[in-house]
Motif scaffolding. Structure first.
Motif, PDB file in Angstrom:
ATOM      1  N   ALA A 128       3.663  -2.584   6.094  1.00 47.26           N
ATOM      2  CA  ALA A 128       3.919  -1.948   4.886  1.00 47.26           C
ATOM      3  C   ALA A 128       3.654  -2.512   3.736  1.00 47.26           C
ATOM      4  O   ALA A 128       3.140  -2.304   2.621  1.00 47.26           O
ATOM      5  N   LYS A 161      11.798   3.397   3.183  1.00 47.98           N
ATOM      6  CA  LYS A 161      10.416   3.825   2.450  1.00 47.98           C
ATOM      7  C   LYS A 161      10.178   4.375   1.063  1.00 47.98           C
ATOM      8  O   LYS A 161       9.337   4.247   0.453  1.00 47.98           O
ATOM      9  N   SER A 194       0.889  -1.051   0.007  1.00 48.66           N
ATOM     10  CA  SER A 194       0.126  -0.067  -0.146  1.00 48.66           C
ATOM     11  C   SER A 194       0.705   1.331   0.105  1.00 48.66           C
ATOM     12  O   SER A 194       2.234   1.153   0.411  1.00 48.66           O
ATOM     13  N   GLU A 195       0.268   2.178  -0.397  1.00 46.98           N
ATOM     14  CA  GLU A 195       1.069   3.788  -0.292  1.00 46.98           C
ATOM     15  C   GLU A 195       1.249   4.121   1.265  1.00 46.98           C
ATOM     16  O   GLU A 195       2.185   4.499   1.425  1.00 46.98           O
ATOM     17  N   ARG A 196       0.406   3.700   1.856  1.00 48.56           N
ATOM     18  CA  ARG A 196       0.518   3.972   3.370  1.00 48.56           C
ATOM     19  C   ARG A 196       1.208   2.559   4.075  1.00 48.56           C
ATOM     20  O   ARG A 196       1.175   1.378   3.874  1.00 48.56           O
ATOM     21  N   LEU A 197       2.050   3.199   4.878  1.00 47.60           N
ATOM     22  CA  LEU A 197       3.049   1.962   5.641  1.00 47.60           C
ATOM     23  C   LEU A 197       2.165   1.203   6.546  1.00 47.60           C
ATOM     24  O   LEU A 197       3.009   0.301   7.234  1.00 47.60           O
ATOM     25  N   ASP A 198       1.237   1.426   6.901  1.00 45.35           N
ATOM     26  CA  ASP A 198       0.370   0.312   7.921  1.00 45.35           C
ATOM     27  C   ASP A 198      -0.720  -0.210   7.195  1.00 45.35           C
ATOM     28  O   ASP A 198      -1.620  -0.548   7.902  1.00 45.35           O
ATOM     29  N   GLU A 199      -0.688  -0.332   5.892  1.00 45.57           N
ATOM     30  CA  GLU A 199      -1.863  -1.037   5.366  1.00 45.57           C
ATOM     31  C   GLU A 199      -1.621  -1.745   3.950  1.00 45.57           C
ATOM     32  O   GLU A 199      -2.537  -2.320   3.254  1.00 45.57           O
ATOM     33  N   THR A 202      -1.812  -0.564  -6.098  1.00 44.34           N
ATOM     34  CA  THR A 202      -1.595  -0.261  -4.810  1.00 44.34           C
ATOM     35  C   THR A 202      -2.641  -0.936  -3.878  1.00 44.34           C
ATOM     36  O   THR A 202      -3.750  -1.121  -4.673  1.00 44.34           O
ATOM     37  N   ASP A 203      -2.397  -1.198  -2.608  1.00 41.40           N
ATOM     38  CA  ASP A 203      -3.474  -1.750  -1.887  1.00 41.40           C
ATOM     39  C   ASP A 203      -4.152  -3.128  -2.589  1.00 41.40           C
ATOM     40  O   ASP A 203      -5.278  -3.424  -2.451  1.00 41.40           O
TER      41      ASP A 203
END
Length: 313
Positions: free
Chosen positions: A136, A247, A119-124, A268-269
């Motif tokens: 990530a 990152k 994901s673009e978000r490091l916690d998803e 992503t995702d």
């Protein structure tokens, strides 16, 4: 009679409409004019009861003494691996060059491919979660059981472990991961689905993994593929030690890859939602952080004896 031409048109159009309704991730299904089927509509075995991924609750995992160390063959072999955008992830084709035994597995398993979720978000970006925490990325090394290597006939016929997946959580670190860099650089050459390239530099599978001595700590459960048809024939190994990427290396996967040939939707995702664990048990190779090779009473007896002798003297 006027209805006949209309019916013929509808019948002729039906196959193409079905072809357009291919499976996809939620981010794709929500995209305007999307005709693909999101995770809640996946067919095949995807609605059954032994599905993956799951949330692994570490205090509830049961220690299994049979889950010992793995034996890796060919994991140290350096190659310029082929890399492919398959429309759902980026895949490294391993061409049967490596295999794994031990680790409580019932047979030898040959490595077919590895791929990642992110994901673009490091916690998803991970598919599995650990105590409710998502990471990530998650890397899967997919192996197939080698026929004739099972320990006994019953295990040879067991359909629940035809595939062995080694799963690794990926988290953001402060330094560039040099082992991963040839794969990160290859992403620029496969932005669209069905594109292929070859890494510019040779790497081994061990170059992508945490240190070998940390691979003794892992979780084990029976589940499924996390993409359609979600066949329930996977023995999962989820390692406790994480891979660390800078990152910017993590961000490259979302920035350089696309789901579509027009490069309108970033890849992503690509994460399947968590599935119910149900009655399945999750096992662990040993208690995390366990340092004592012997039971505590065994260690305490001689210590107490010495203390008592000193006191009486």
């Amino acid at each position: 009679m006027r209805l006949l031409p209309v019916l013929l048109v509808l019948v002729a159009a039906r196959p193409s409409a079905c072809a357009e309704s291919h499976w996809c991730y939620e981010i794709q299904a929500k995209h305007p004019n999307s005709a693909c089927l999101g995770p809640s509509q996946w067919g095949g075995n995807c609605q059954k009861s032994r599905q993956s991924p799951i949330n692994i609750v570490t205090p509830e995992a049961q220690i299994d003494p049979s889950l010992g160390s793995f034996s890796f063959s060919g994991y140290d072999k350096k190659r310029k691996w082929k890399v492919q955008n398959n429309g759902h992830s980026v895949m490294v084709l391993l061409e049967d060059e490596a295999s794994v035994t031990g680790g409580g597995l019932a047979a030898q398993y040959r490595a077919k491919q590895l791929h990642l979720h992110w994901s673009e978000r490091l916690d998803e970006g991970s598919e599995h979660t650990l105590n409710g925490v998502r990471y990530a990325m998650e890397m899967h090394i997919v192996h197939e059981k080698v026929k004739g290597t099972s320990r006994n006939e019953k295990q040879a016929q067991d359909p629940k472990d035809e595939i062995a997946v080694l799963a690794f959580f990926v988290e953001a670190g402060s330094e560039e991961n040099h082992g991963f860099q040839p794969l990160v650089e290859a992403l620029s050459y496969v932005p669209r689905p069905n594109m292929n390239t070859t890494m510019n530099d040779s790497i081994s599978l061990f170059d992508l993994l945490p240190k070998k001595e940390t691979l003794r700590h892992y979780f084990r459960y029976l589940g499924s593929l996390t993409t359609p048809g979600c066949d329930e024939k996977v023995v999962w190994t989820v390692f406790q030690e994480h891979i660390k990427l800078h990152k910017e290396q993590i961000a490259a996967f979302s920035k350089k890859l696309y789901y579509d040939s027009e490069q309108k939707l970033k890849m992503t995702d690509n994460v399947r939602p968590l599935q119910r664990q149900g009655q399945r048990l999750v096992y662990k190779s040993r208690a995390p952080g366990q340092l004592l090779p012997l039971p505590l009473p065994t260690l305490l007896v001689p210590t107490l004896t010495c203390l008592l002798a000193g006191f009486l003297a």
